[in-house]
Design an enzyme around this catalytic site. Structure first.
Site, PDB file in Angstrom:
ATOM      1  N   LYS A 169       0.423  -1.211  -0.137  1.00 11.68           N
ATOM      2  CA  LYS A 169      -0.488  -0.187   0.108  1.00 11.68           C
ATOM      3  C   LYS A 169       0.686   1.153  -0.001  1.00 11.68           C
ATOM      4  O   LYS A 169       0.060   1.855   0.285  1.00 11.68           O
ATOM      5  CB  LYS A 169      -1.050   0.414   1.116  1.00 11.68           C
ATOM      6  CG  LYS A 169      -2.085  -1.430   1.219  1.00 11.68           C
ATOM      7  CD  LYS A 169      -3.174  -0.897   2.046  1.00 11.68           C
ATOM      8  CE  LYS A 169      -4.551  -1.743   1.527  1.00 11.68           C
ATOM      9  NZ  LYS A 169      -6.145  -1.690   2.148  1.00 11.68           N
ATOM     10  N   GLY A 190       5.468   5.340  -3.271  1.00 13.33           N
ATOM     11  CA  GLY A 190       6.340   5.244  -3.278  1.00 13.33           C
ATOM     12  C   GLY A 190       6.694   3.750  -3.525  1.00 13.33           C
ATOM     13  O   GLY A 190       7.400   3.762  -4.910  1.00 13.33           O
ATOM     14  N   ASP A 232       9.383  -5.955   2.010  1.00 14.49           N
ATOM     15  CA  ASP A 232       8.986  -6.065   3.720  1.00 14.49           C
ATOM     16  C   ASP A 232      10.404  -4.843   2.865  1.00 14.49           C
ATOM     17  O   ASP A 232      11.434  -5.884   3.250  1.00 14.49           O
ATOM     18  CB  ASP A 232       9.536  -6.471   4.322  1.00 14.49           C
ATOM     19  CG  ASP A 232       9.058  -5.620   5.181  1.00 14.49           C
ATOM     20  OD1 ASP A 232       8.128  -5.826   5.556  1.00 14.49           O
ATOM     21  OD2 ASP A 232       9.485  -5.989   6.699  1.00 14.49           O
ATOM     22  N   GLY A 276      10.350   7.741   1.691  1.00 12.21           N
ATOM     23  CA  GLY A 276      11.626   7.440   3.241  1.00 12.21           C
ATOM     24  C   GLY A 276      11.964   8.011   3.192  1.00 12.21           C
ATOM     25  O   GLY A 276      11.940   9.295   3.948  1.00 12.21           O
ATOM     26  N   TYR A 277      13.704   6.759   4.038  1.00 16.70           N
ATOM     27  CA  TYR A 277      13.966   7.896   4.197  1.00 16.70           C
ATOM     28  C   TYR A 277      15.005   8.587   3.258  1.00 16.70           C
ATOM     29  O   TYR A 277      16.831   9.276   3.263  1.00 16.70           O
ATOM     30  CB  TYR A 277      14.922   7.343   5.135  1.00 16.70           C
ATOM     31  CG  TYR A 277      14.336   6.465   6.354  1.00 16.70           C
ATOM     32  CD1 TYR A 277      14.834   6.980   7.867  1.00 16.70           C
ATOM     33  CD2 TYR A 277      13.544   5.654   6.448  1.00 16.70           C
ATOM     34  CE1 TYR A 277      13.481   6.493   8.496  1.00 16.70           C
ATOM     35  CE2 TYR A 277      12.899   5.107   7.241  1.00 16.70           C
ATOM     36  CZ  TYR A 277      12.935   5.744   8.267  1.00 16.70           C
ATOM     37  OH  TYR A 277      11.887   4.916   9.876  1.00 16.70           O
TER      38      TYR A 277
HETATM   39  O1  LIG Z   1      13.920   6.040   1.720  1.00 22.44           O
HETATM   40  C1  LIG Z   1      13.419   5.201   2.099  1.00 22.44           C
HETATM   41  N1  LIG Z   1      13.861   5.078   0.582  1.00 22.44           N
HETATM   42  C2  LIG Z   1      13.347   3.528   0.354  1.00 22.44           C
HETATM   43  O2  LIG Z   1      13.985   2.818  -0.808  1.00 22.44           O
HETATM   44  C3  LIG Z   1      12.935   2.248   1.052  1.00 22.44           C
HETATM   45  N2  LIG Z   1      12.332   1.779   1.229  1.00 22.44           N
HETATM   46  C4  LIG Z   1      12.046   1.260   2.521  1.00 22.44           C
HETATM   47  N3  LIG Z   1      11.836   1.893   2.974  1.00 22.44           N
HETATM   48  C5  LIG Z   1      11.687   2.445   4.758  1.00 22.44           C
HETATM   49  O3  LIG Z   1      11.279   1.023   5.492  1.00 22.44           O
HETATM   50  C6  LIG Z   1       9.418   1.280   5.200  1.00 22.44           C
HETATM   51  C7  LIG Z   1       8.769   0.422   4.642  1.00 22.44           C
HETATM   52  O4  LIG Z   1       8.404  -0.367   5.886  1.00 22.44           O
HETATM   53  P1  LIG Z   1       7.185  -1.870   5.270  1.00 22.44           P
HETATM   54  O5  LIG Z   1       7.930  -2.890   3.895  1.00 22.44           O
HETATM   55  O6  LIG Z   1       6.491  -2.206   6.154  1.00 22.44           O
HETATM   56  O7  LIG Z   1       6.745  -0.877   3.589  1.00 22.44           O
HETATM   57  P2  LIG Z   1       5.417   0.225   4.182  1.00 22.44           P
HETATM   58  O8  LIG Z   1       4.562  -0.035   5.335  1.00 22.44           O
HETATM   59  O9  LIG Z   1       5.738   1.406   3.428  1.00 22.44           O
HETATM   60  O10 LIG Z   1       4.512  -0.600   3.077  1.00 22.44           O
HETATM   61  P3  LIG Z   1       2.871  -2.587   2.503  1.00 22.44           P
HETATM   62  O11 LIG Z   1       4.481  -2.580   1.547  1.00 22.44           O
HETATM   63  O12 LIG Z   1       4.007  -3.073   4.301  1.00 22.44           O
HETATM   64  O13 LIG Z   1       2.175  -1.951   1.908  1.00 22.44           O
HETATM   65  C8  LIG Z   1       9.510   2.258   4.082  1.00 22.44           C
HETATM   66  O14 LIG Z   1       7.969   2.957   4.758  1.00 22.44           O
HETATM   67  C9  LIG Z   1      10.142   3.408   4.319  1.00 22.44           C
HETATM   68  O15 LIG Z   1      10.259   4.473   5.578  1.00 22.44           O
HETATM   69  C10 LIG Z   1      12.631   2.943   2.187  1.00 22.44           C
HETATM   70  N4  LIG Z   1      13.121   4.310   2.295  1.00 22.44           N
HETATM   71 MG   LIG Z   2       3.879  -2.827   6.038  1.00 19.92          MG
END
Ligand SMILES: O=c1[nH]c(=O)c2ncn([C@@H]3O[C@H](COP(=O)(O)OP(=O)(O)OP(=O)(O)O)[C@@H](O)[C@H]3O)c2[nH]1
Ligand SMILES: [Mg+2]
Length: 203
Positions: A9, A12, A70, A154-155
């Site tokens: 969801k 990005g 993830d 994200g970051y």
């Molecule tokens: O600067 C960033 N560049 C990236 O390329 C990147 N990839 C991951 N992240 C961080 O890690 C969380 C994932 O958490 P996550 O895998 O649980 O995803 P999410 O909860 O956002 O969405 P979903 O896929 O679970 O629906 C994200 O929200 C970000 O804060 C990133 N930050």
């Molecule tokens: Mg997530």
């Protein structure tokens, strides 16, 4: 065009998967196309476990092959944090700005030579009647002292990509799609995809 479902969801991530799958001839659908689908609870203790949870839950519901991502940021000076808690590091609302501000504050007194970090991405693929499979990719870098650049999510604005000497958010989307943790994991998955897809048709 063939379709691939990504169990995310995160807008990005969705954009990055669209960019990366297009040259492979796939149209990407995500859970943003199915807004009523409930968010899968990430109860795992590793990126891989959470990726499998998301891929299998959505694959069972759709009875289709599904890929899930993830991912997160691991900072050496913070003993690997925010890690699997990257999305919600500063609170349940998943606010990228607040997450970055929290990291910058925690790293205020961390010297320049101790700011190593890496992004990690686990991708899981699940299909009806098959065991889920995972692959992973990393991207090495350093935590900056302030935000830079406007791309990505994200970051990205506080992560200096080692091989580019630029913030991830300063890279054009097509550049990030060449070197990112997500791109590296997807390259590995690409080799496995054809057999998974052909299996999906029979399932
Ligand atoms: O600067 C960033 N560049 C990236 O390329 C990147 N990839 C991951 N992240 C961080 O890690 C969380 C994932 O958490 P996550 O895998 O649980 O995803 P999410 O909860 O956002 O969405 P979903 O896929 O679970 O629906 C994200 O929200 C970000 O804060 C990133 N930050
Ligand atoms: Mg997530």
């Amino acid at each position: 065009m063939q379709e691939v479902i990504i169990a995310t969801k995160n807008a990005g991530k969705a954009k990055e998967f669209e960019r990366m799958f297009k040259p492979l001839g796939y149209e990407v659908k995500t859970l943003l196309d199915y807004p009523d689908f409930p968010e899968v609870e990430e109860t795992g203790t590793t990126f891989e476990e959470n990726a499998i949870l998301k891929a299998e839950t959505v694959s069972k519901a759709f009875k289709r092959m599904v890929i899930a991502d993830d991912s997160g940021l691991m900072i050496d000076a913070l003993e690997g944090r925010p890690g699997i808690y990257s999305a919600r590091y500063a609170g349940e609302e998943k606010d990228d700005q607040k997450n970055m501000d929290k990291v910058l504050k925690e790293m205020e007194n961390t010297p320049d030579n101790s700011r190593q970090a890496r992004f990690y991405c686990a991708l899981a693929i699940a299909a009806p009647g098959k065991e889920a499979l995972t692959v992973a990719g990393t991207c090495e870098g350093f935590i900056l002292r302030e935000k830079r650049g406007a791309h990505g999510f994200g970051y990205d604005p506080i992560f200096l990509v080692e091989e580019k000497r630029k913030a991830m958010a300063e890279l054009k989307p097509e550049e990030k799609s060449q070197i990112s943790h997500r791109a590296k994991a997807l390259n590995k998955l690409e080799e496995l995809l054809p057999s998974y897809l052909s299996g999906d048709e029979k399932a």
